[in-house]
Structure formats: C-alpha cells, structure tokens
Design an enzyme around this catalytic site. Sequence first.
Site, PDB file in Angstrom:
ATOM      1  CE1 TYR A 257      -3.991  -1.900  -0.185  1.00 54.10           C
ATOM      2  CE2 TYR A 257      -3.028  -3.209   1.583  1.00 54.10           C
ATOM      3  CZ  TYR A 257      -3.982  -3.034   0.599  1.00 54.10           C
ATOM      4  OH  TYR A 257      -4.932  -4.009   0.390  1.00 54.10           O
TER       5      TYR A 257
HETATM    6  C1  LIG Z   1      -0.657  -7.976  -1.673  1.00 50.79           C
HETATM    7  C2  LIG Z   1      -1.234  -8.418  -3.030  1.00 50.79           C
HETATM    8  C3  LIG Z   1      -2.680  -7.954  -3.134  1.00 50.79           C
HETATM    9  C4  LIG Z   1      -0.404  -7.780  -4.159  1.00 50.79           C
HETATM   10  O1  LIG Z   1      -0.977  -8.164  -5.412  1.00 50.79           O
HETATM   11  P1  LIG Z   1      -0.046  -8.460  -6.691  1.00 50.79           P
HETATM   12  O2  LIG Z   1      -0.926  -8.707  -7.863  1.00 50.79           O
HETATM   13  O3  LIG Z   1       0.905  -9.543  -6.340  1.00 50.79           O
HETATM   14  O4  LIG Z   1       0.736  -7.080  -6.824  1.00 50.79           O
HETATM   15  P2  LIG Z   1       1.216  -6.379  -8.180  1.00 50.79           P
HETATM   16  O5  LIG Z   1       1.835  -7.392  -9.072  1.00 50.79           O
HETATM   17  O6  LIG Z   1       0.087  -5.591  -8.731  1.00 50.79           O
HETATM   18  O7  LIG Z   1       2.308  -5.382  -7.628  1.00 50.79           O
HETATM   19  C5  LIG Z   1       2.177  -4.013  -7.843  1.00 50.79           C
HETATM   20  C6  LIG Z   1       3.376  -3.312  -7.326  1.00 50.79           C
HETATM   21  O8  LIG Z   1       3.401  -3.432  -5.905  1.00 50.79           O
HETATM   22  C7  LIG Z   1       4.668  -3.952  -5.519  1.00 50.79           C
HETATM   23  N1  LIG Z   1       4.429  -4.823  -4.387  1.00 50.79           N
HETATM   24  C8  LIG Z   1       3.702  -5.957  -4.378  1.00 50.79           C
HETATM   25  N2  LIG Z   1       3.696  -6.476  -3.130  1.00 50.79           N
HETATM   26  C9  LIG Z   1       4.457  -5.636  -2.373  1.00 50.79           C
HETATM   27  C10 LIG Z   1       4.867  -5.611  -1.017  1.00 50.79           C
HETATM   28  N3  LIG Z   1       4.457  -6.561  -0.172  1.00 50.79           N
HETATM   29  N4  LIG Z   1       5.640  -4.587  -0.573  1.00 50.79           N
HETATM   30  C11 LIG Z   1       6.043  -3.616  -1.407  1.00 50.79           C
HETATM   31  N5  LIG Z   1       5.697  -3.571  -2.721  1.00 50.79           N
HETATM   32  C12 LIG Z   1       4.912  -4.580  -3.184  1.00 50.79           C
HETATM   33  C13 LIG Z   1       5.187  -4.712  -6.712  1.00 50.79           C
HETATM   34  O9  LIG Z   1       6.600  -4.785  -6.683  1.00 50.79           O
HETATM   35  C14 LIG Z   1       4.700  -3.890  -7.862  1.00 50.79           C
HETATM   36  O10 LIG Z   1       5.588  -2.793  -8.082  1.00 50.79           O
HETATM   37  P3  LIG Z   1       5.752  -2.119  -9.541  1.00 50.79           P
HETATM   38  O11 LIG Z   1       4.392  -1.527  -9.877  1.00 50.79           O
HETATM   39  O12 LIG Z   1       6.789  -1.073  -9.344  1.00 50.79           O
HETATM   40  O13 LIG Z   1       6.128  -3.224 -10.457  1.00 50.79           O
HETATM   41  C15 LIG Z   1      -1.142  -9.960  -3.207  1.00 50.79           C
HETATM   42  O14 LIG Z   1       0.199 -10.356  -3.049  1.00 50.79           O
HETATM   43  C16 LIG Z   1      -2.019 -10.749  -2.246  1.00 50.79           C
HETATM   44  O15 LIG Z   1      -3.185 -10.977  -2.529  1.00 50.79           O
HETATM   45  N6  LIG Z   1      -1.442 -11.209  -1.123  1.00 50.79           N
HETATM   46  C17 LIG Z   1      -2.162 -12.060  -0.179  1.00 50.79           C
HETATM   47  C18 LIG Z   1      -3.369 -11.398   0.422  1.00 50.79           C
HETATM   48  C19 LIG Z   1      -3.049 -10.112   1.124  1.00 50.79           C
HETATM   49  O16 LIG Z   1      -2.096 -10.034   1.893  1.00 50.79           O
HETATM   50  N7  LIG Z   1      -3.907  -9.110   0.852  1.00 50.79           N
HETATM   51  C20 LIG Z   1      -3.812  -7.810   1.448  1.00 50.79           C
HETATM   52  C21 LIG Z   1      -4.705  -7.787   2.611  1.00 50.79           C
HETATM   53  S1  LIG Z   1      -5.086  -6.173   3.104  1.00 50.79           S
END
Ligand SMILES: CC(C)(COP(=O)(O)OP(=O)(O)OC[C@H]1O[C@@H](n2cnc3c(N)ncnc32)[C@H](O)[C@@H]1OP(=O)(O)O)[C@@H](O)C(=O)NCCC(=O)NCCS
Length: 165
Positions: free
Chosen positions: A141
């Site tokens: 976030y």
């Molecule tokens: C967290 C989550 C929603 C991220 O979704 P994702 O599709 O993997 O993320 P994206 O591929 O869209 O990443 C977008 C950007 O965020 C960054 N990013 C992703 N996870 C990150 C993290 N934990 N910390 C910092 N940056 C992060 C990526 O590097 C990427 O950067 P870029 O745009 O410069 O390339 C996913 O990993 C998830 O569903 N995790 C498990 C459930 C969870 O924890 N949900 C959140 C609950 S509130």
Amino acid sequence: MTFYNIRLFDKTVDTASFSCGQPQLDEYICRYVSQDIKRNVARVFIATPVNDTVQLAGFYTLSAGSVSCTDLPLSLAKTLPHYPVPVALIGRLAVNSHFQGKGLGSILLADACQRVANASTTLAVVGIVVDAKDKATVGFYQHFGFISLPGQPDRLLLPAKAFRV
Ligand SMILES: CC(C)(COP(=O)(O)OP(=O)(O)OC[C@H]1O[C@@H](n2cnc3c(N)ncnc32)[C@H](O)[C@@H]1OP(=O)(O)O)[C@@H](O)C(=O)NCCC(=O)NCCS
C-alpha cells in the site's frame, strides 16, 4: 499478458479454488461474502480473466467507514473538523496466488480508487483507509502512496486529494 474483467461479485465465479496465501481471505470469499453483500456491509468486486469468467483471479471489498481526526496525521487533522470524519474502507483485497506479481493487485487498487472517486462526488470522504494484514502488505500500500496512521502502522490512509475527480 492477461486482461481482466472487474465486476460486482456474483455466484457464477469459482470461490472454492481461490487461494491467496492468507487463509482468512480465502475463507471470507468462499463462505462469508454473500452474507456481507446481503446485509449491505460491503460491496465486493471480482476480477476474472477476460477469457474465463468463472476463474476468480482477485477481489476487493468497499464499505463506508469513519475515523477519529485524532487518529489522522497532524497535517491532515488540522484541516478537518474535530469529530469523526467519513472515509471509504477497502476491507479486503486479495489476488489468487497464480496471478500474484503480475500487476493485478495494482489494477484492483486503481479500480477501487476510481470507484471511490466517482462515488465521492455524491458521498463525501476524506480518504481511503485500508487495514493491511501483515507488514509485507503495508509495503504494497505504501508503494501506491498510502500512509500509515500515527501509532497504527498497519492502518493506512490515502488522502482524497490523491484520487479526487
Ligand atoms: C498484496 C497483493 C494484493 C499484491 O498483489 P499483486 O498482484 O501480487 O501485486 P502487483 O503485481 O500488482 O504489484 C504491484 C506493485 O506493488 C509492488 N508490491 C507488491 N507487493 C508488495 C509488497 N508486499 N511490498 C512492497 N511492494 C509490493 C510490486 O513490486 C509492484 O511494483 P511495480 O508496480 O513497481 O512493479 C497480493 O500479493 C495478495 O493478494 N497477497 C495475499 C493477500 C493479502 O495479503 N492481501 C492484502 C490484505 S489487506
């Protein structure tokens, strides 16, 4: 590259196979989502690949909420009244493990911000609040401009000026 449709939750989507690495979120979409929708506690948006409207690639929820201005960063609080102020709440956001790391999380977050921006022309909010499930997700976030609330590192806010239409 995968393209997605994002739409309101409906029961045609396969929630049973959804797995994001956070069992609470998997259980929510599988077991509790319908009752939240029925009770008007949350609106739920789902993403499916354009060529497969049944496979659940990701989802997020939106609700109305409020925060005490004493919980907000001072720079924002001093511009606001001294009573609880309205916010939009992203209660849950998750991407199926198979689709993680390919941009869908950012697509879902952008879609949520766009919907809140549109809704905020009718229903005022000072920002979007999200409760990150763990420290790793806080980073996700923050990457998009959300700031942790003072003393509550896992509760983050995106001020309205960042997404206002
Ligand atoms: C967290 C989550 C929603 C991220 O979704 P994702 O599709 O993997 O993320 P994206 O591929 O869209 O990443 C977008 C950007 O965020 C960054 N990013 C992703 N996870 C990150 C993290 N934990 N910390 C910092 N940056 C992060 C990526 O590097 C990427 O950067 P870029 O745009 O410069 O390339 C996913 O990993 C998830 O569903 N995790 C498990 C459930 C969870 O924890 N949900 C959140 C609950 S509130």
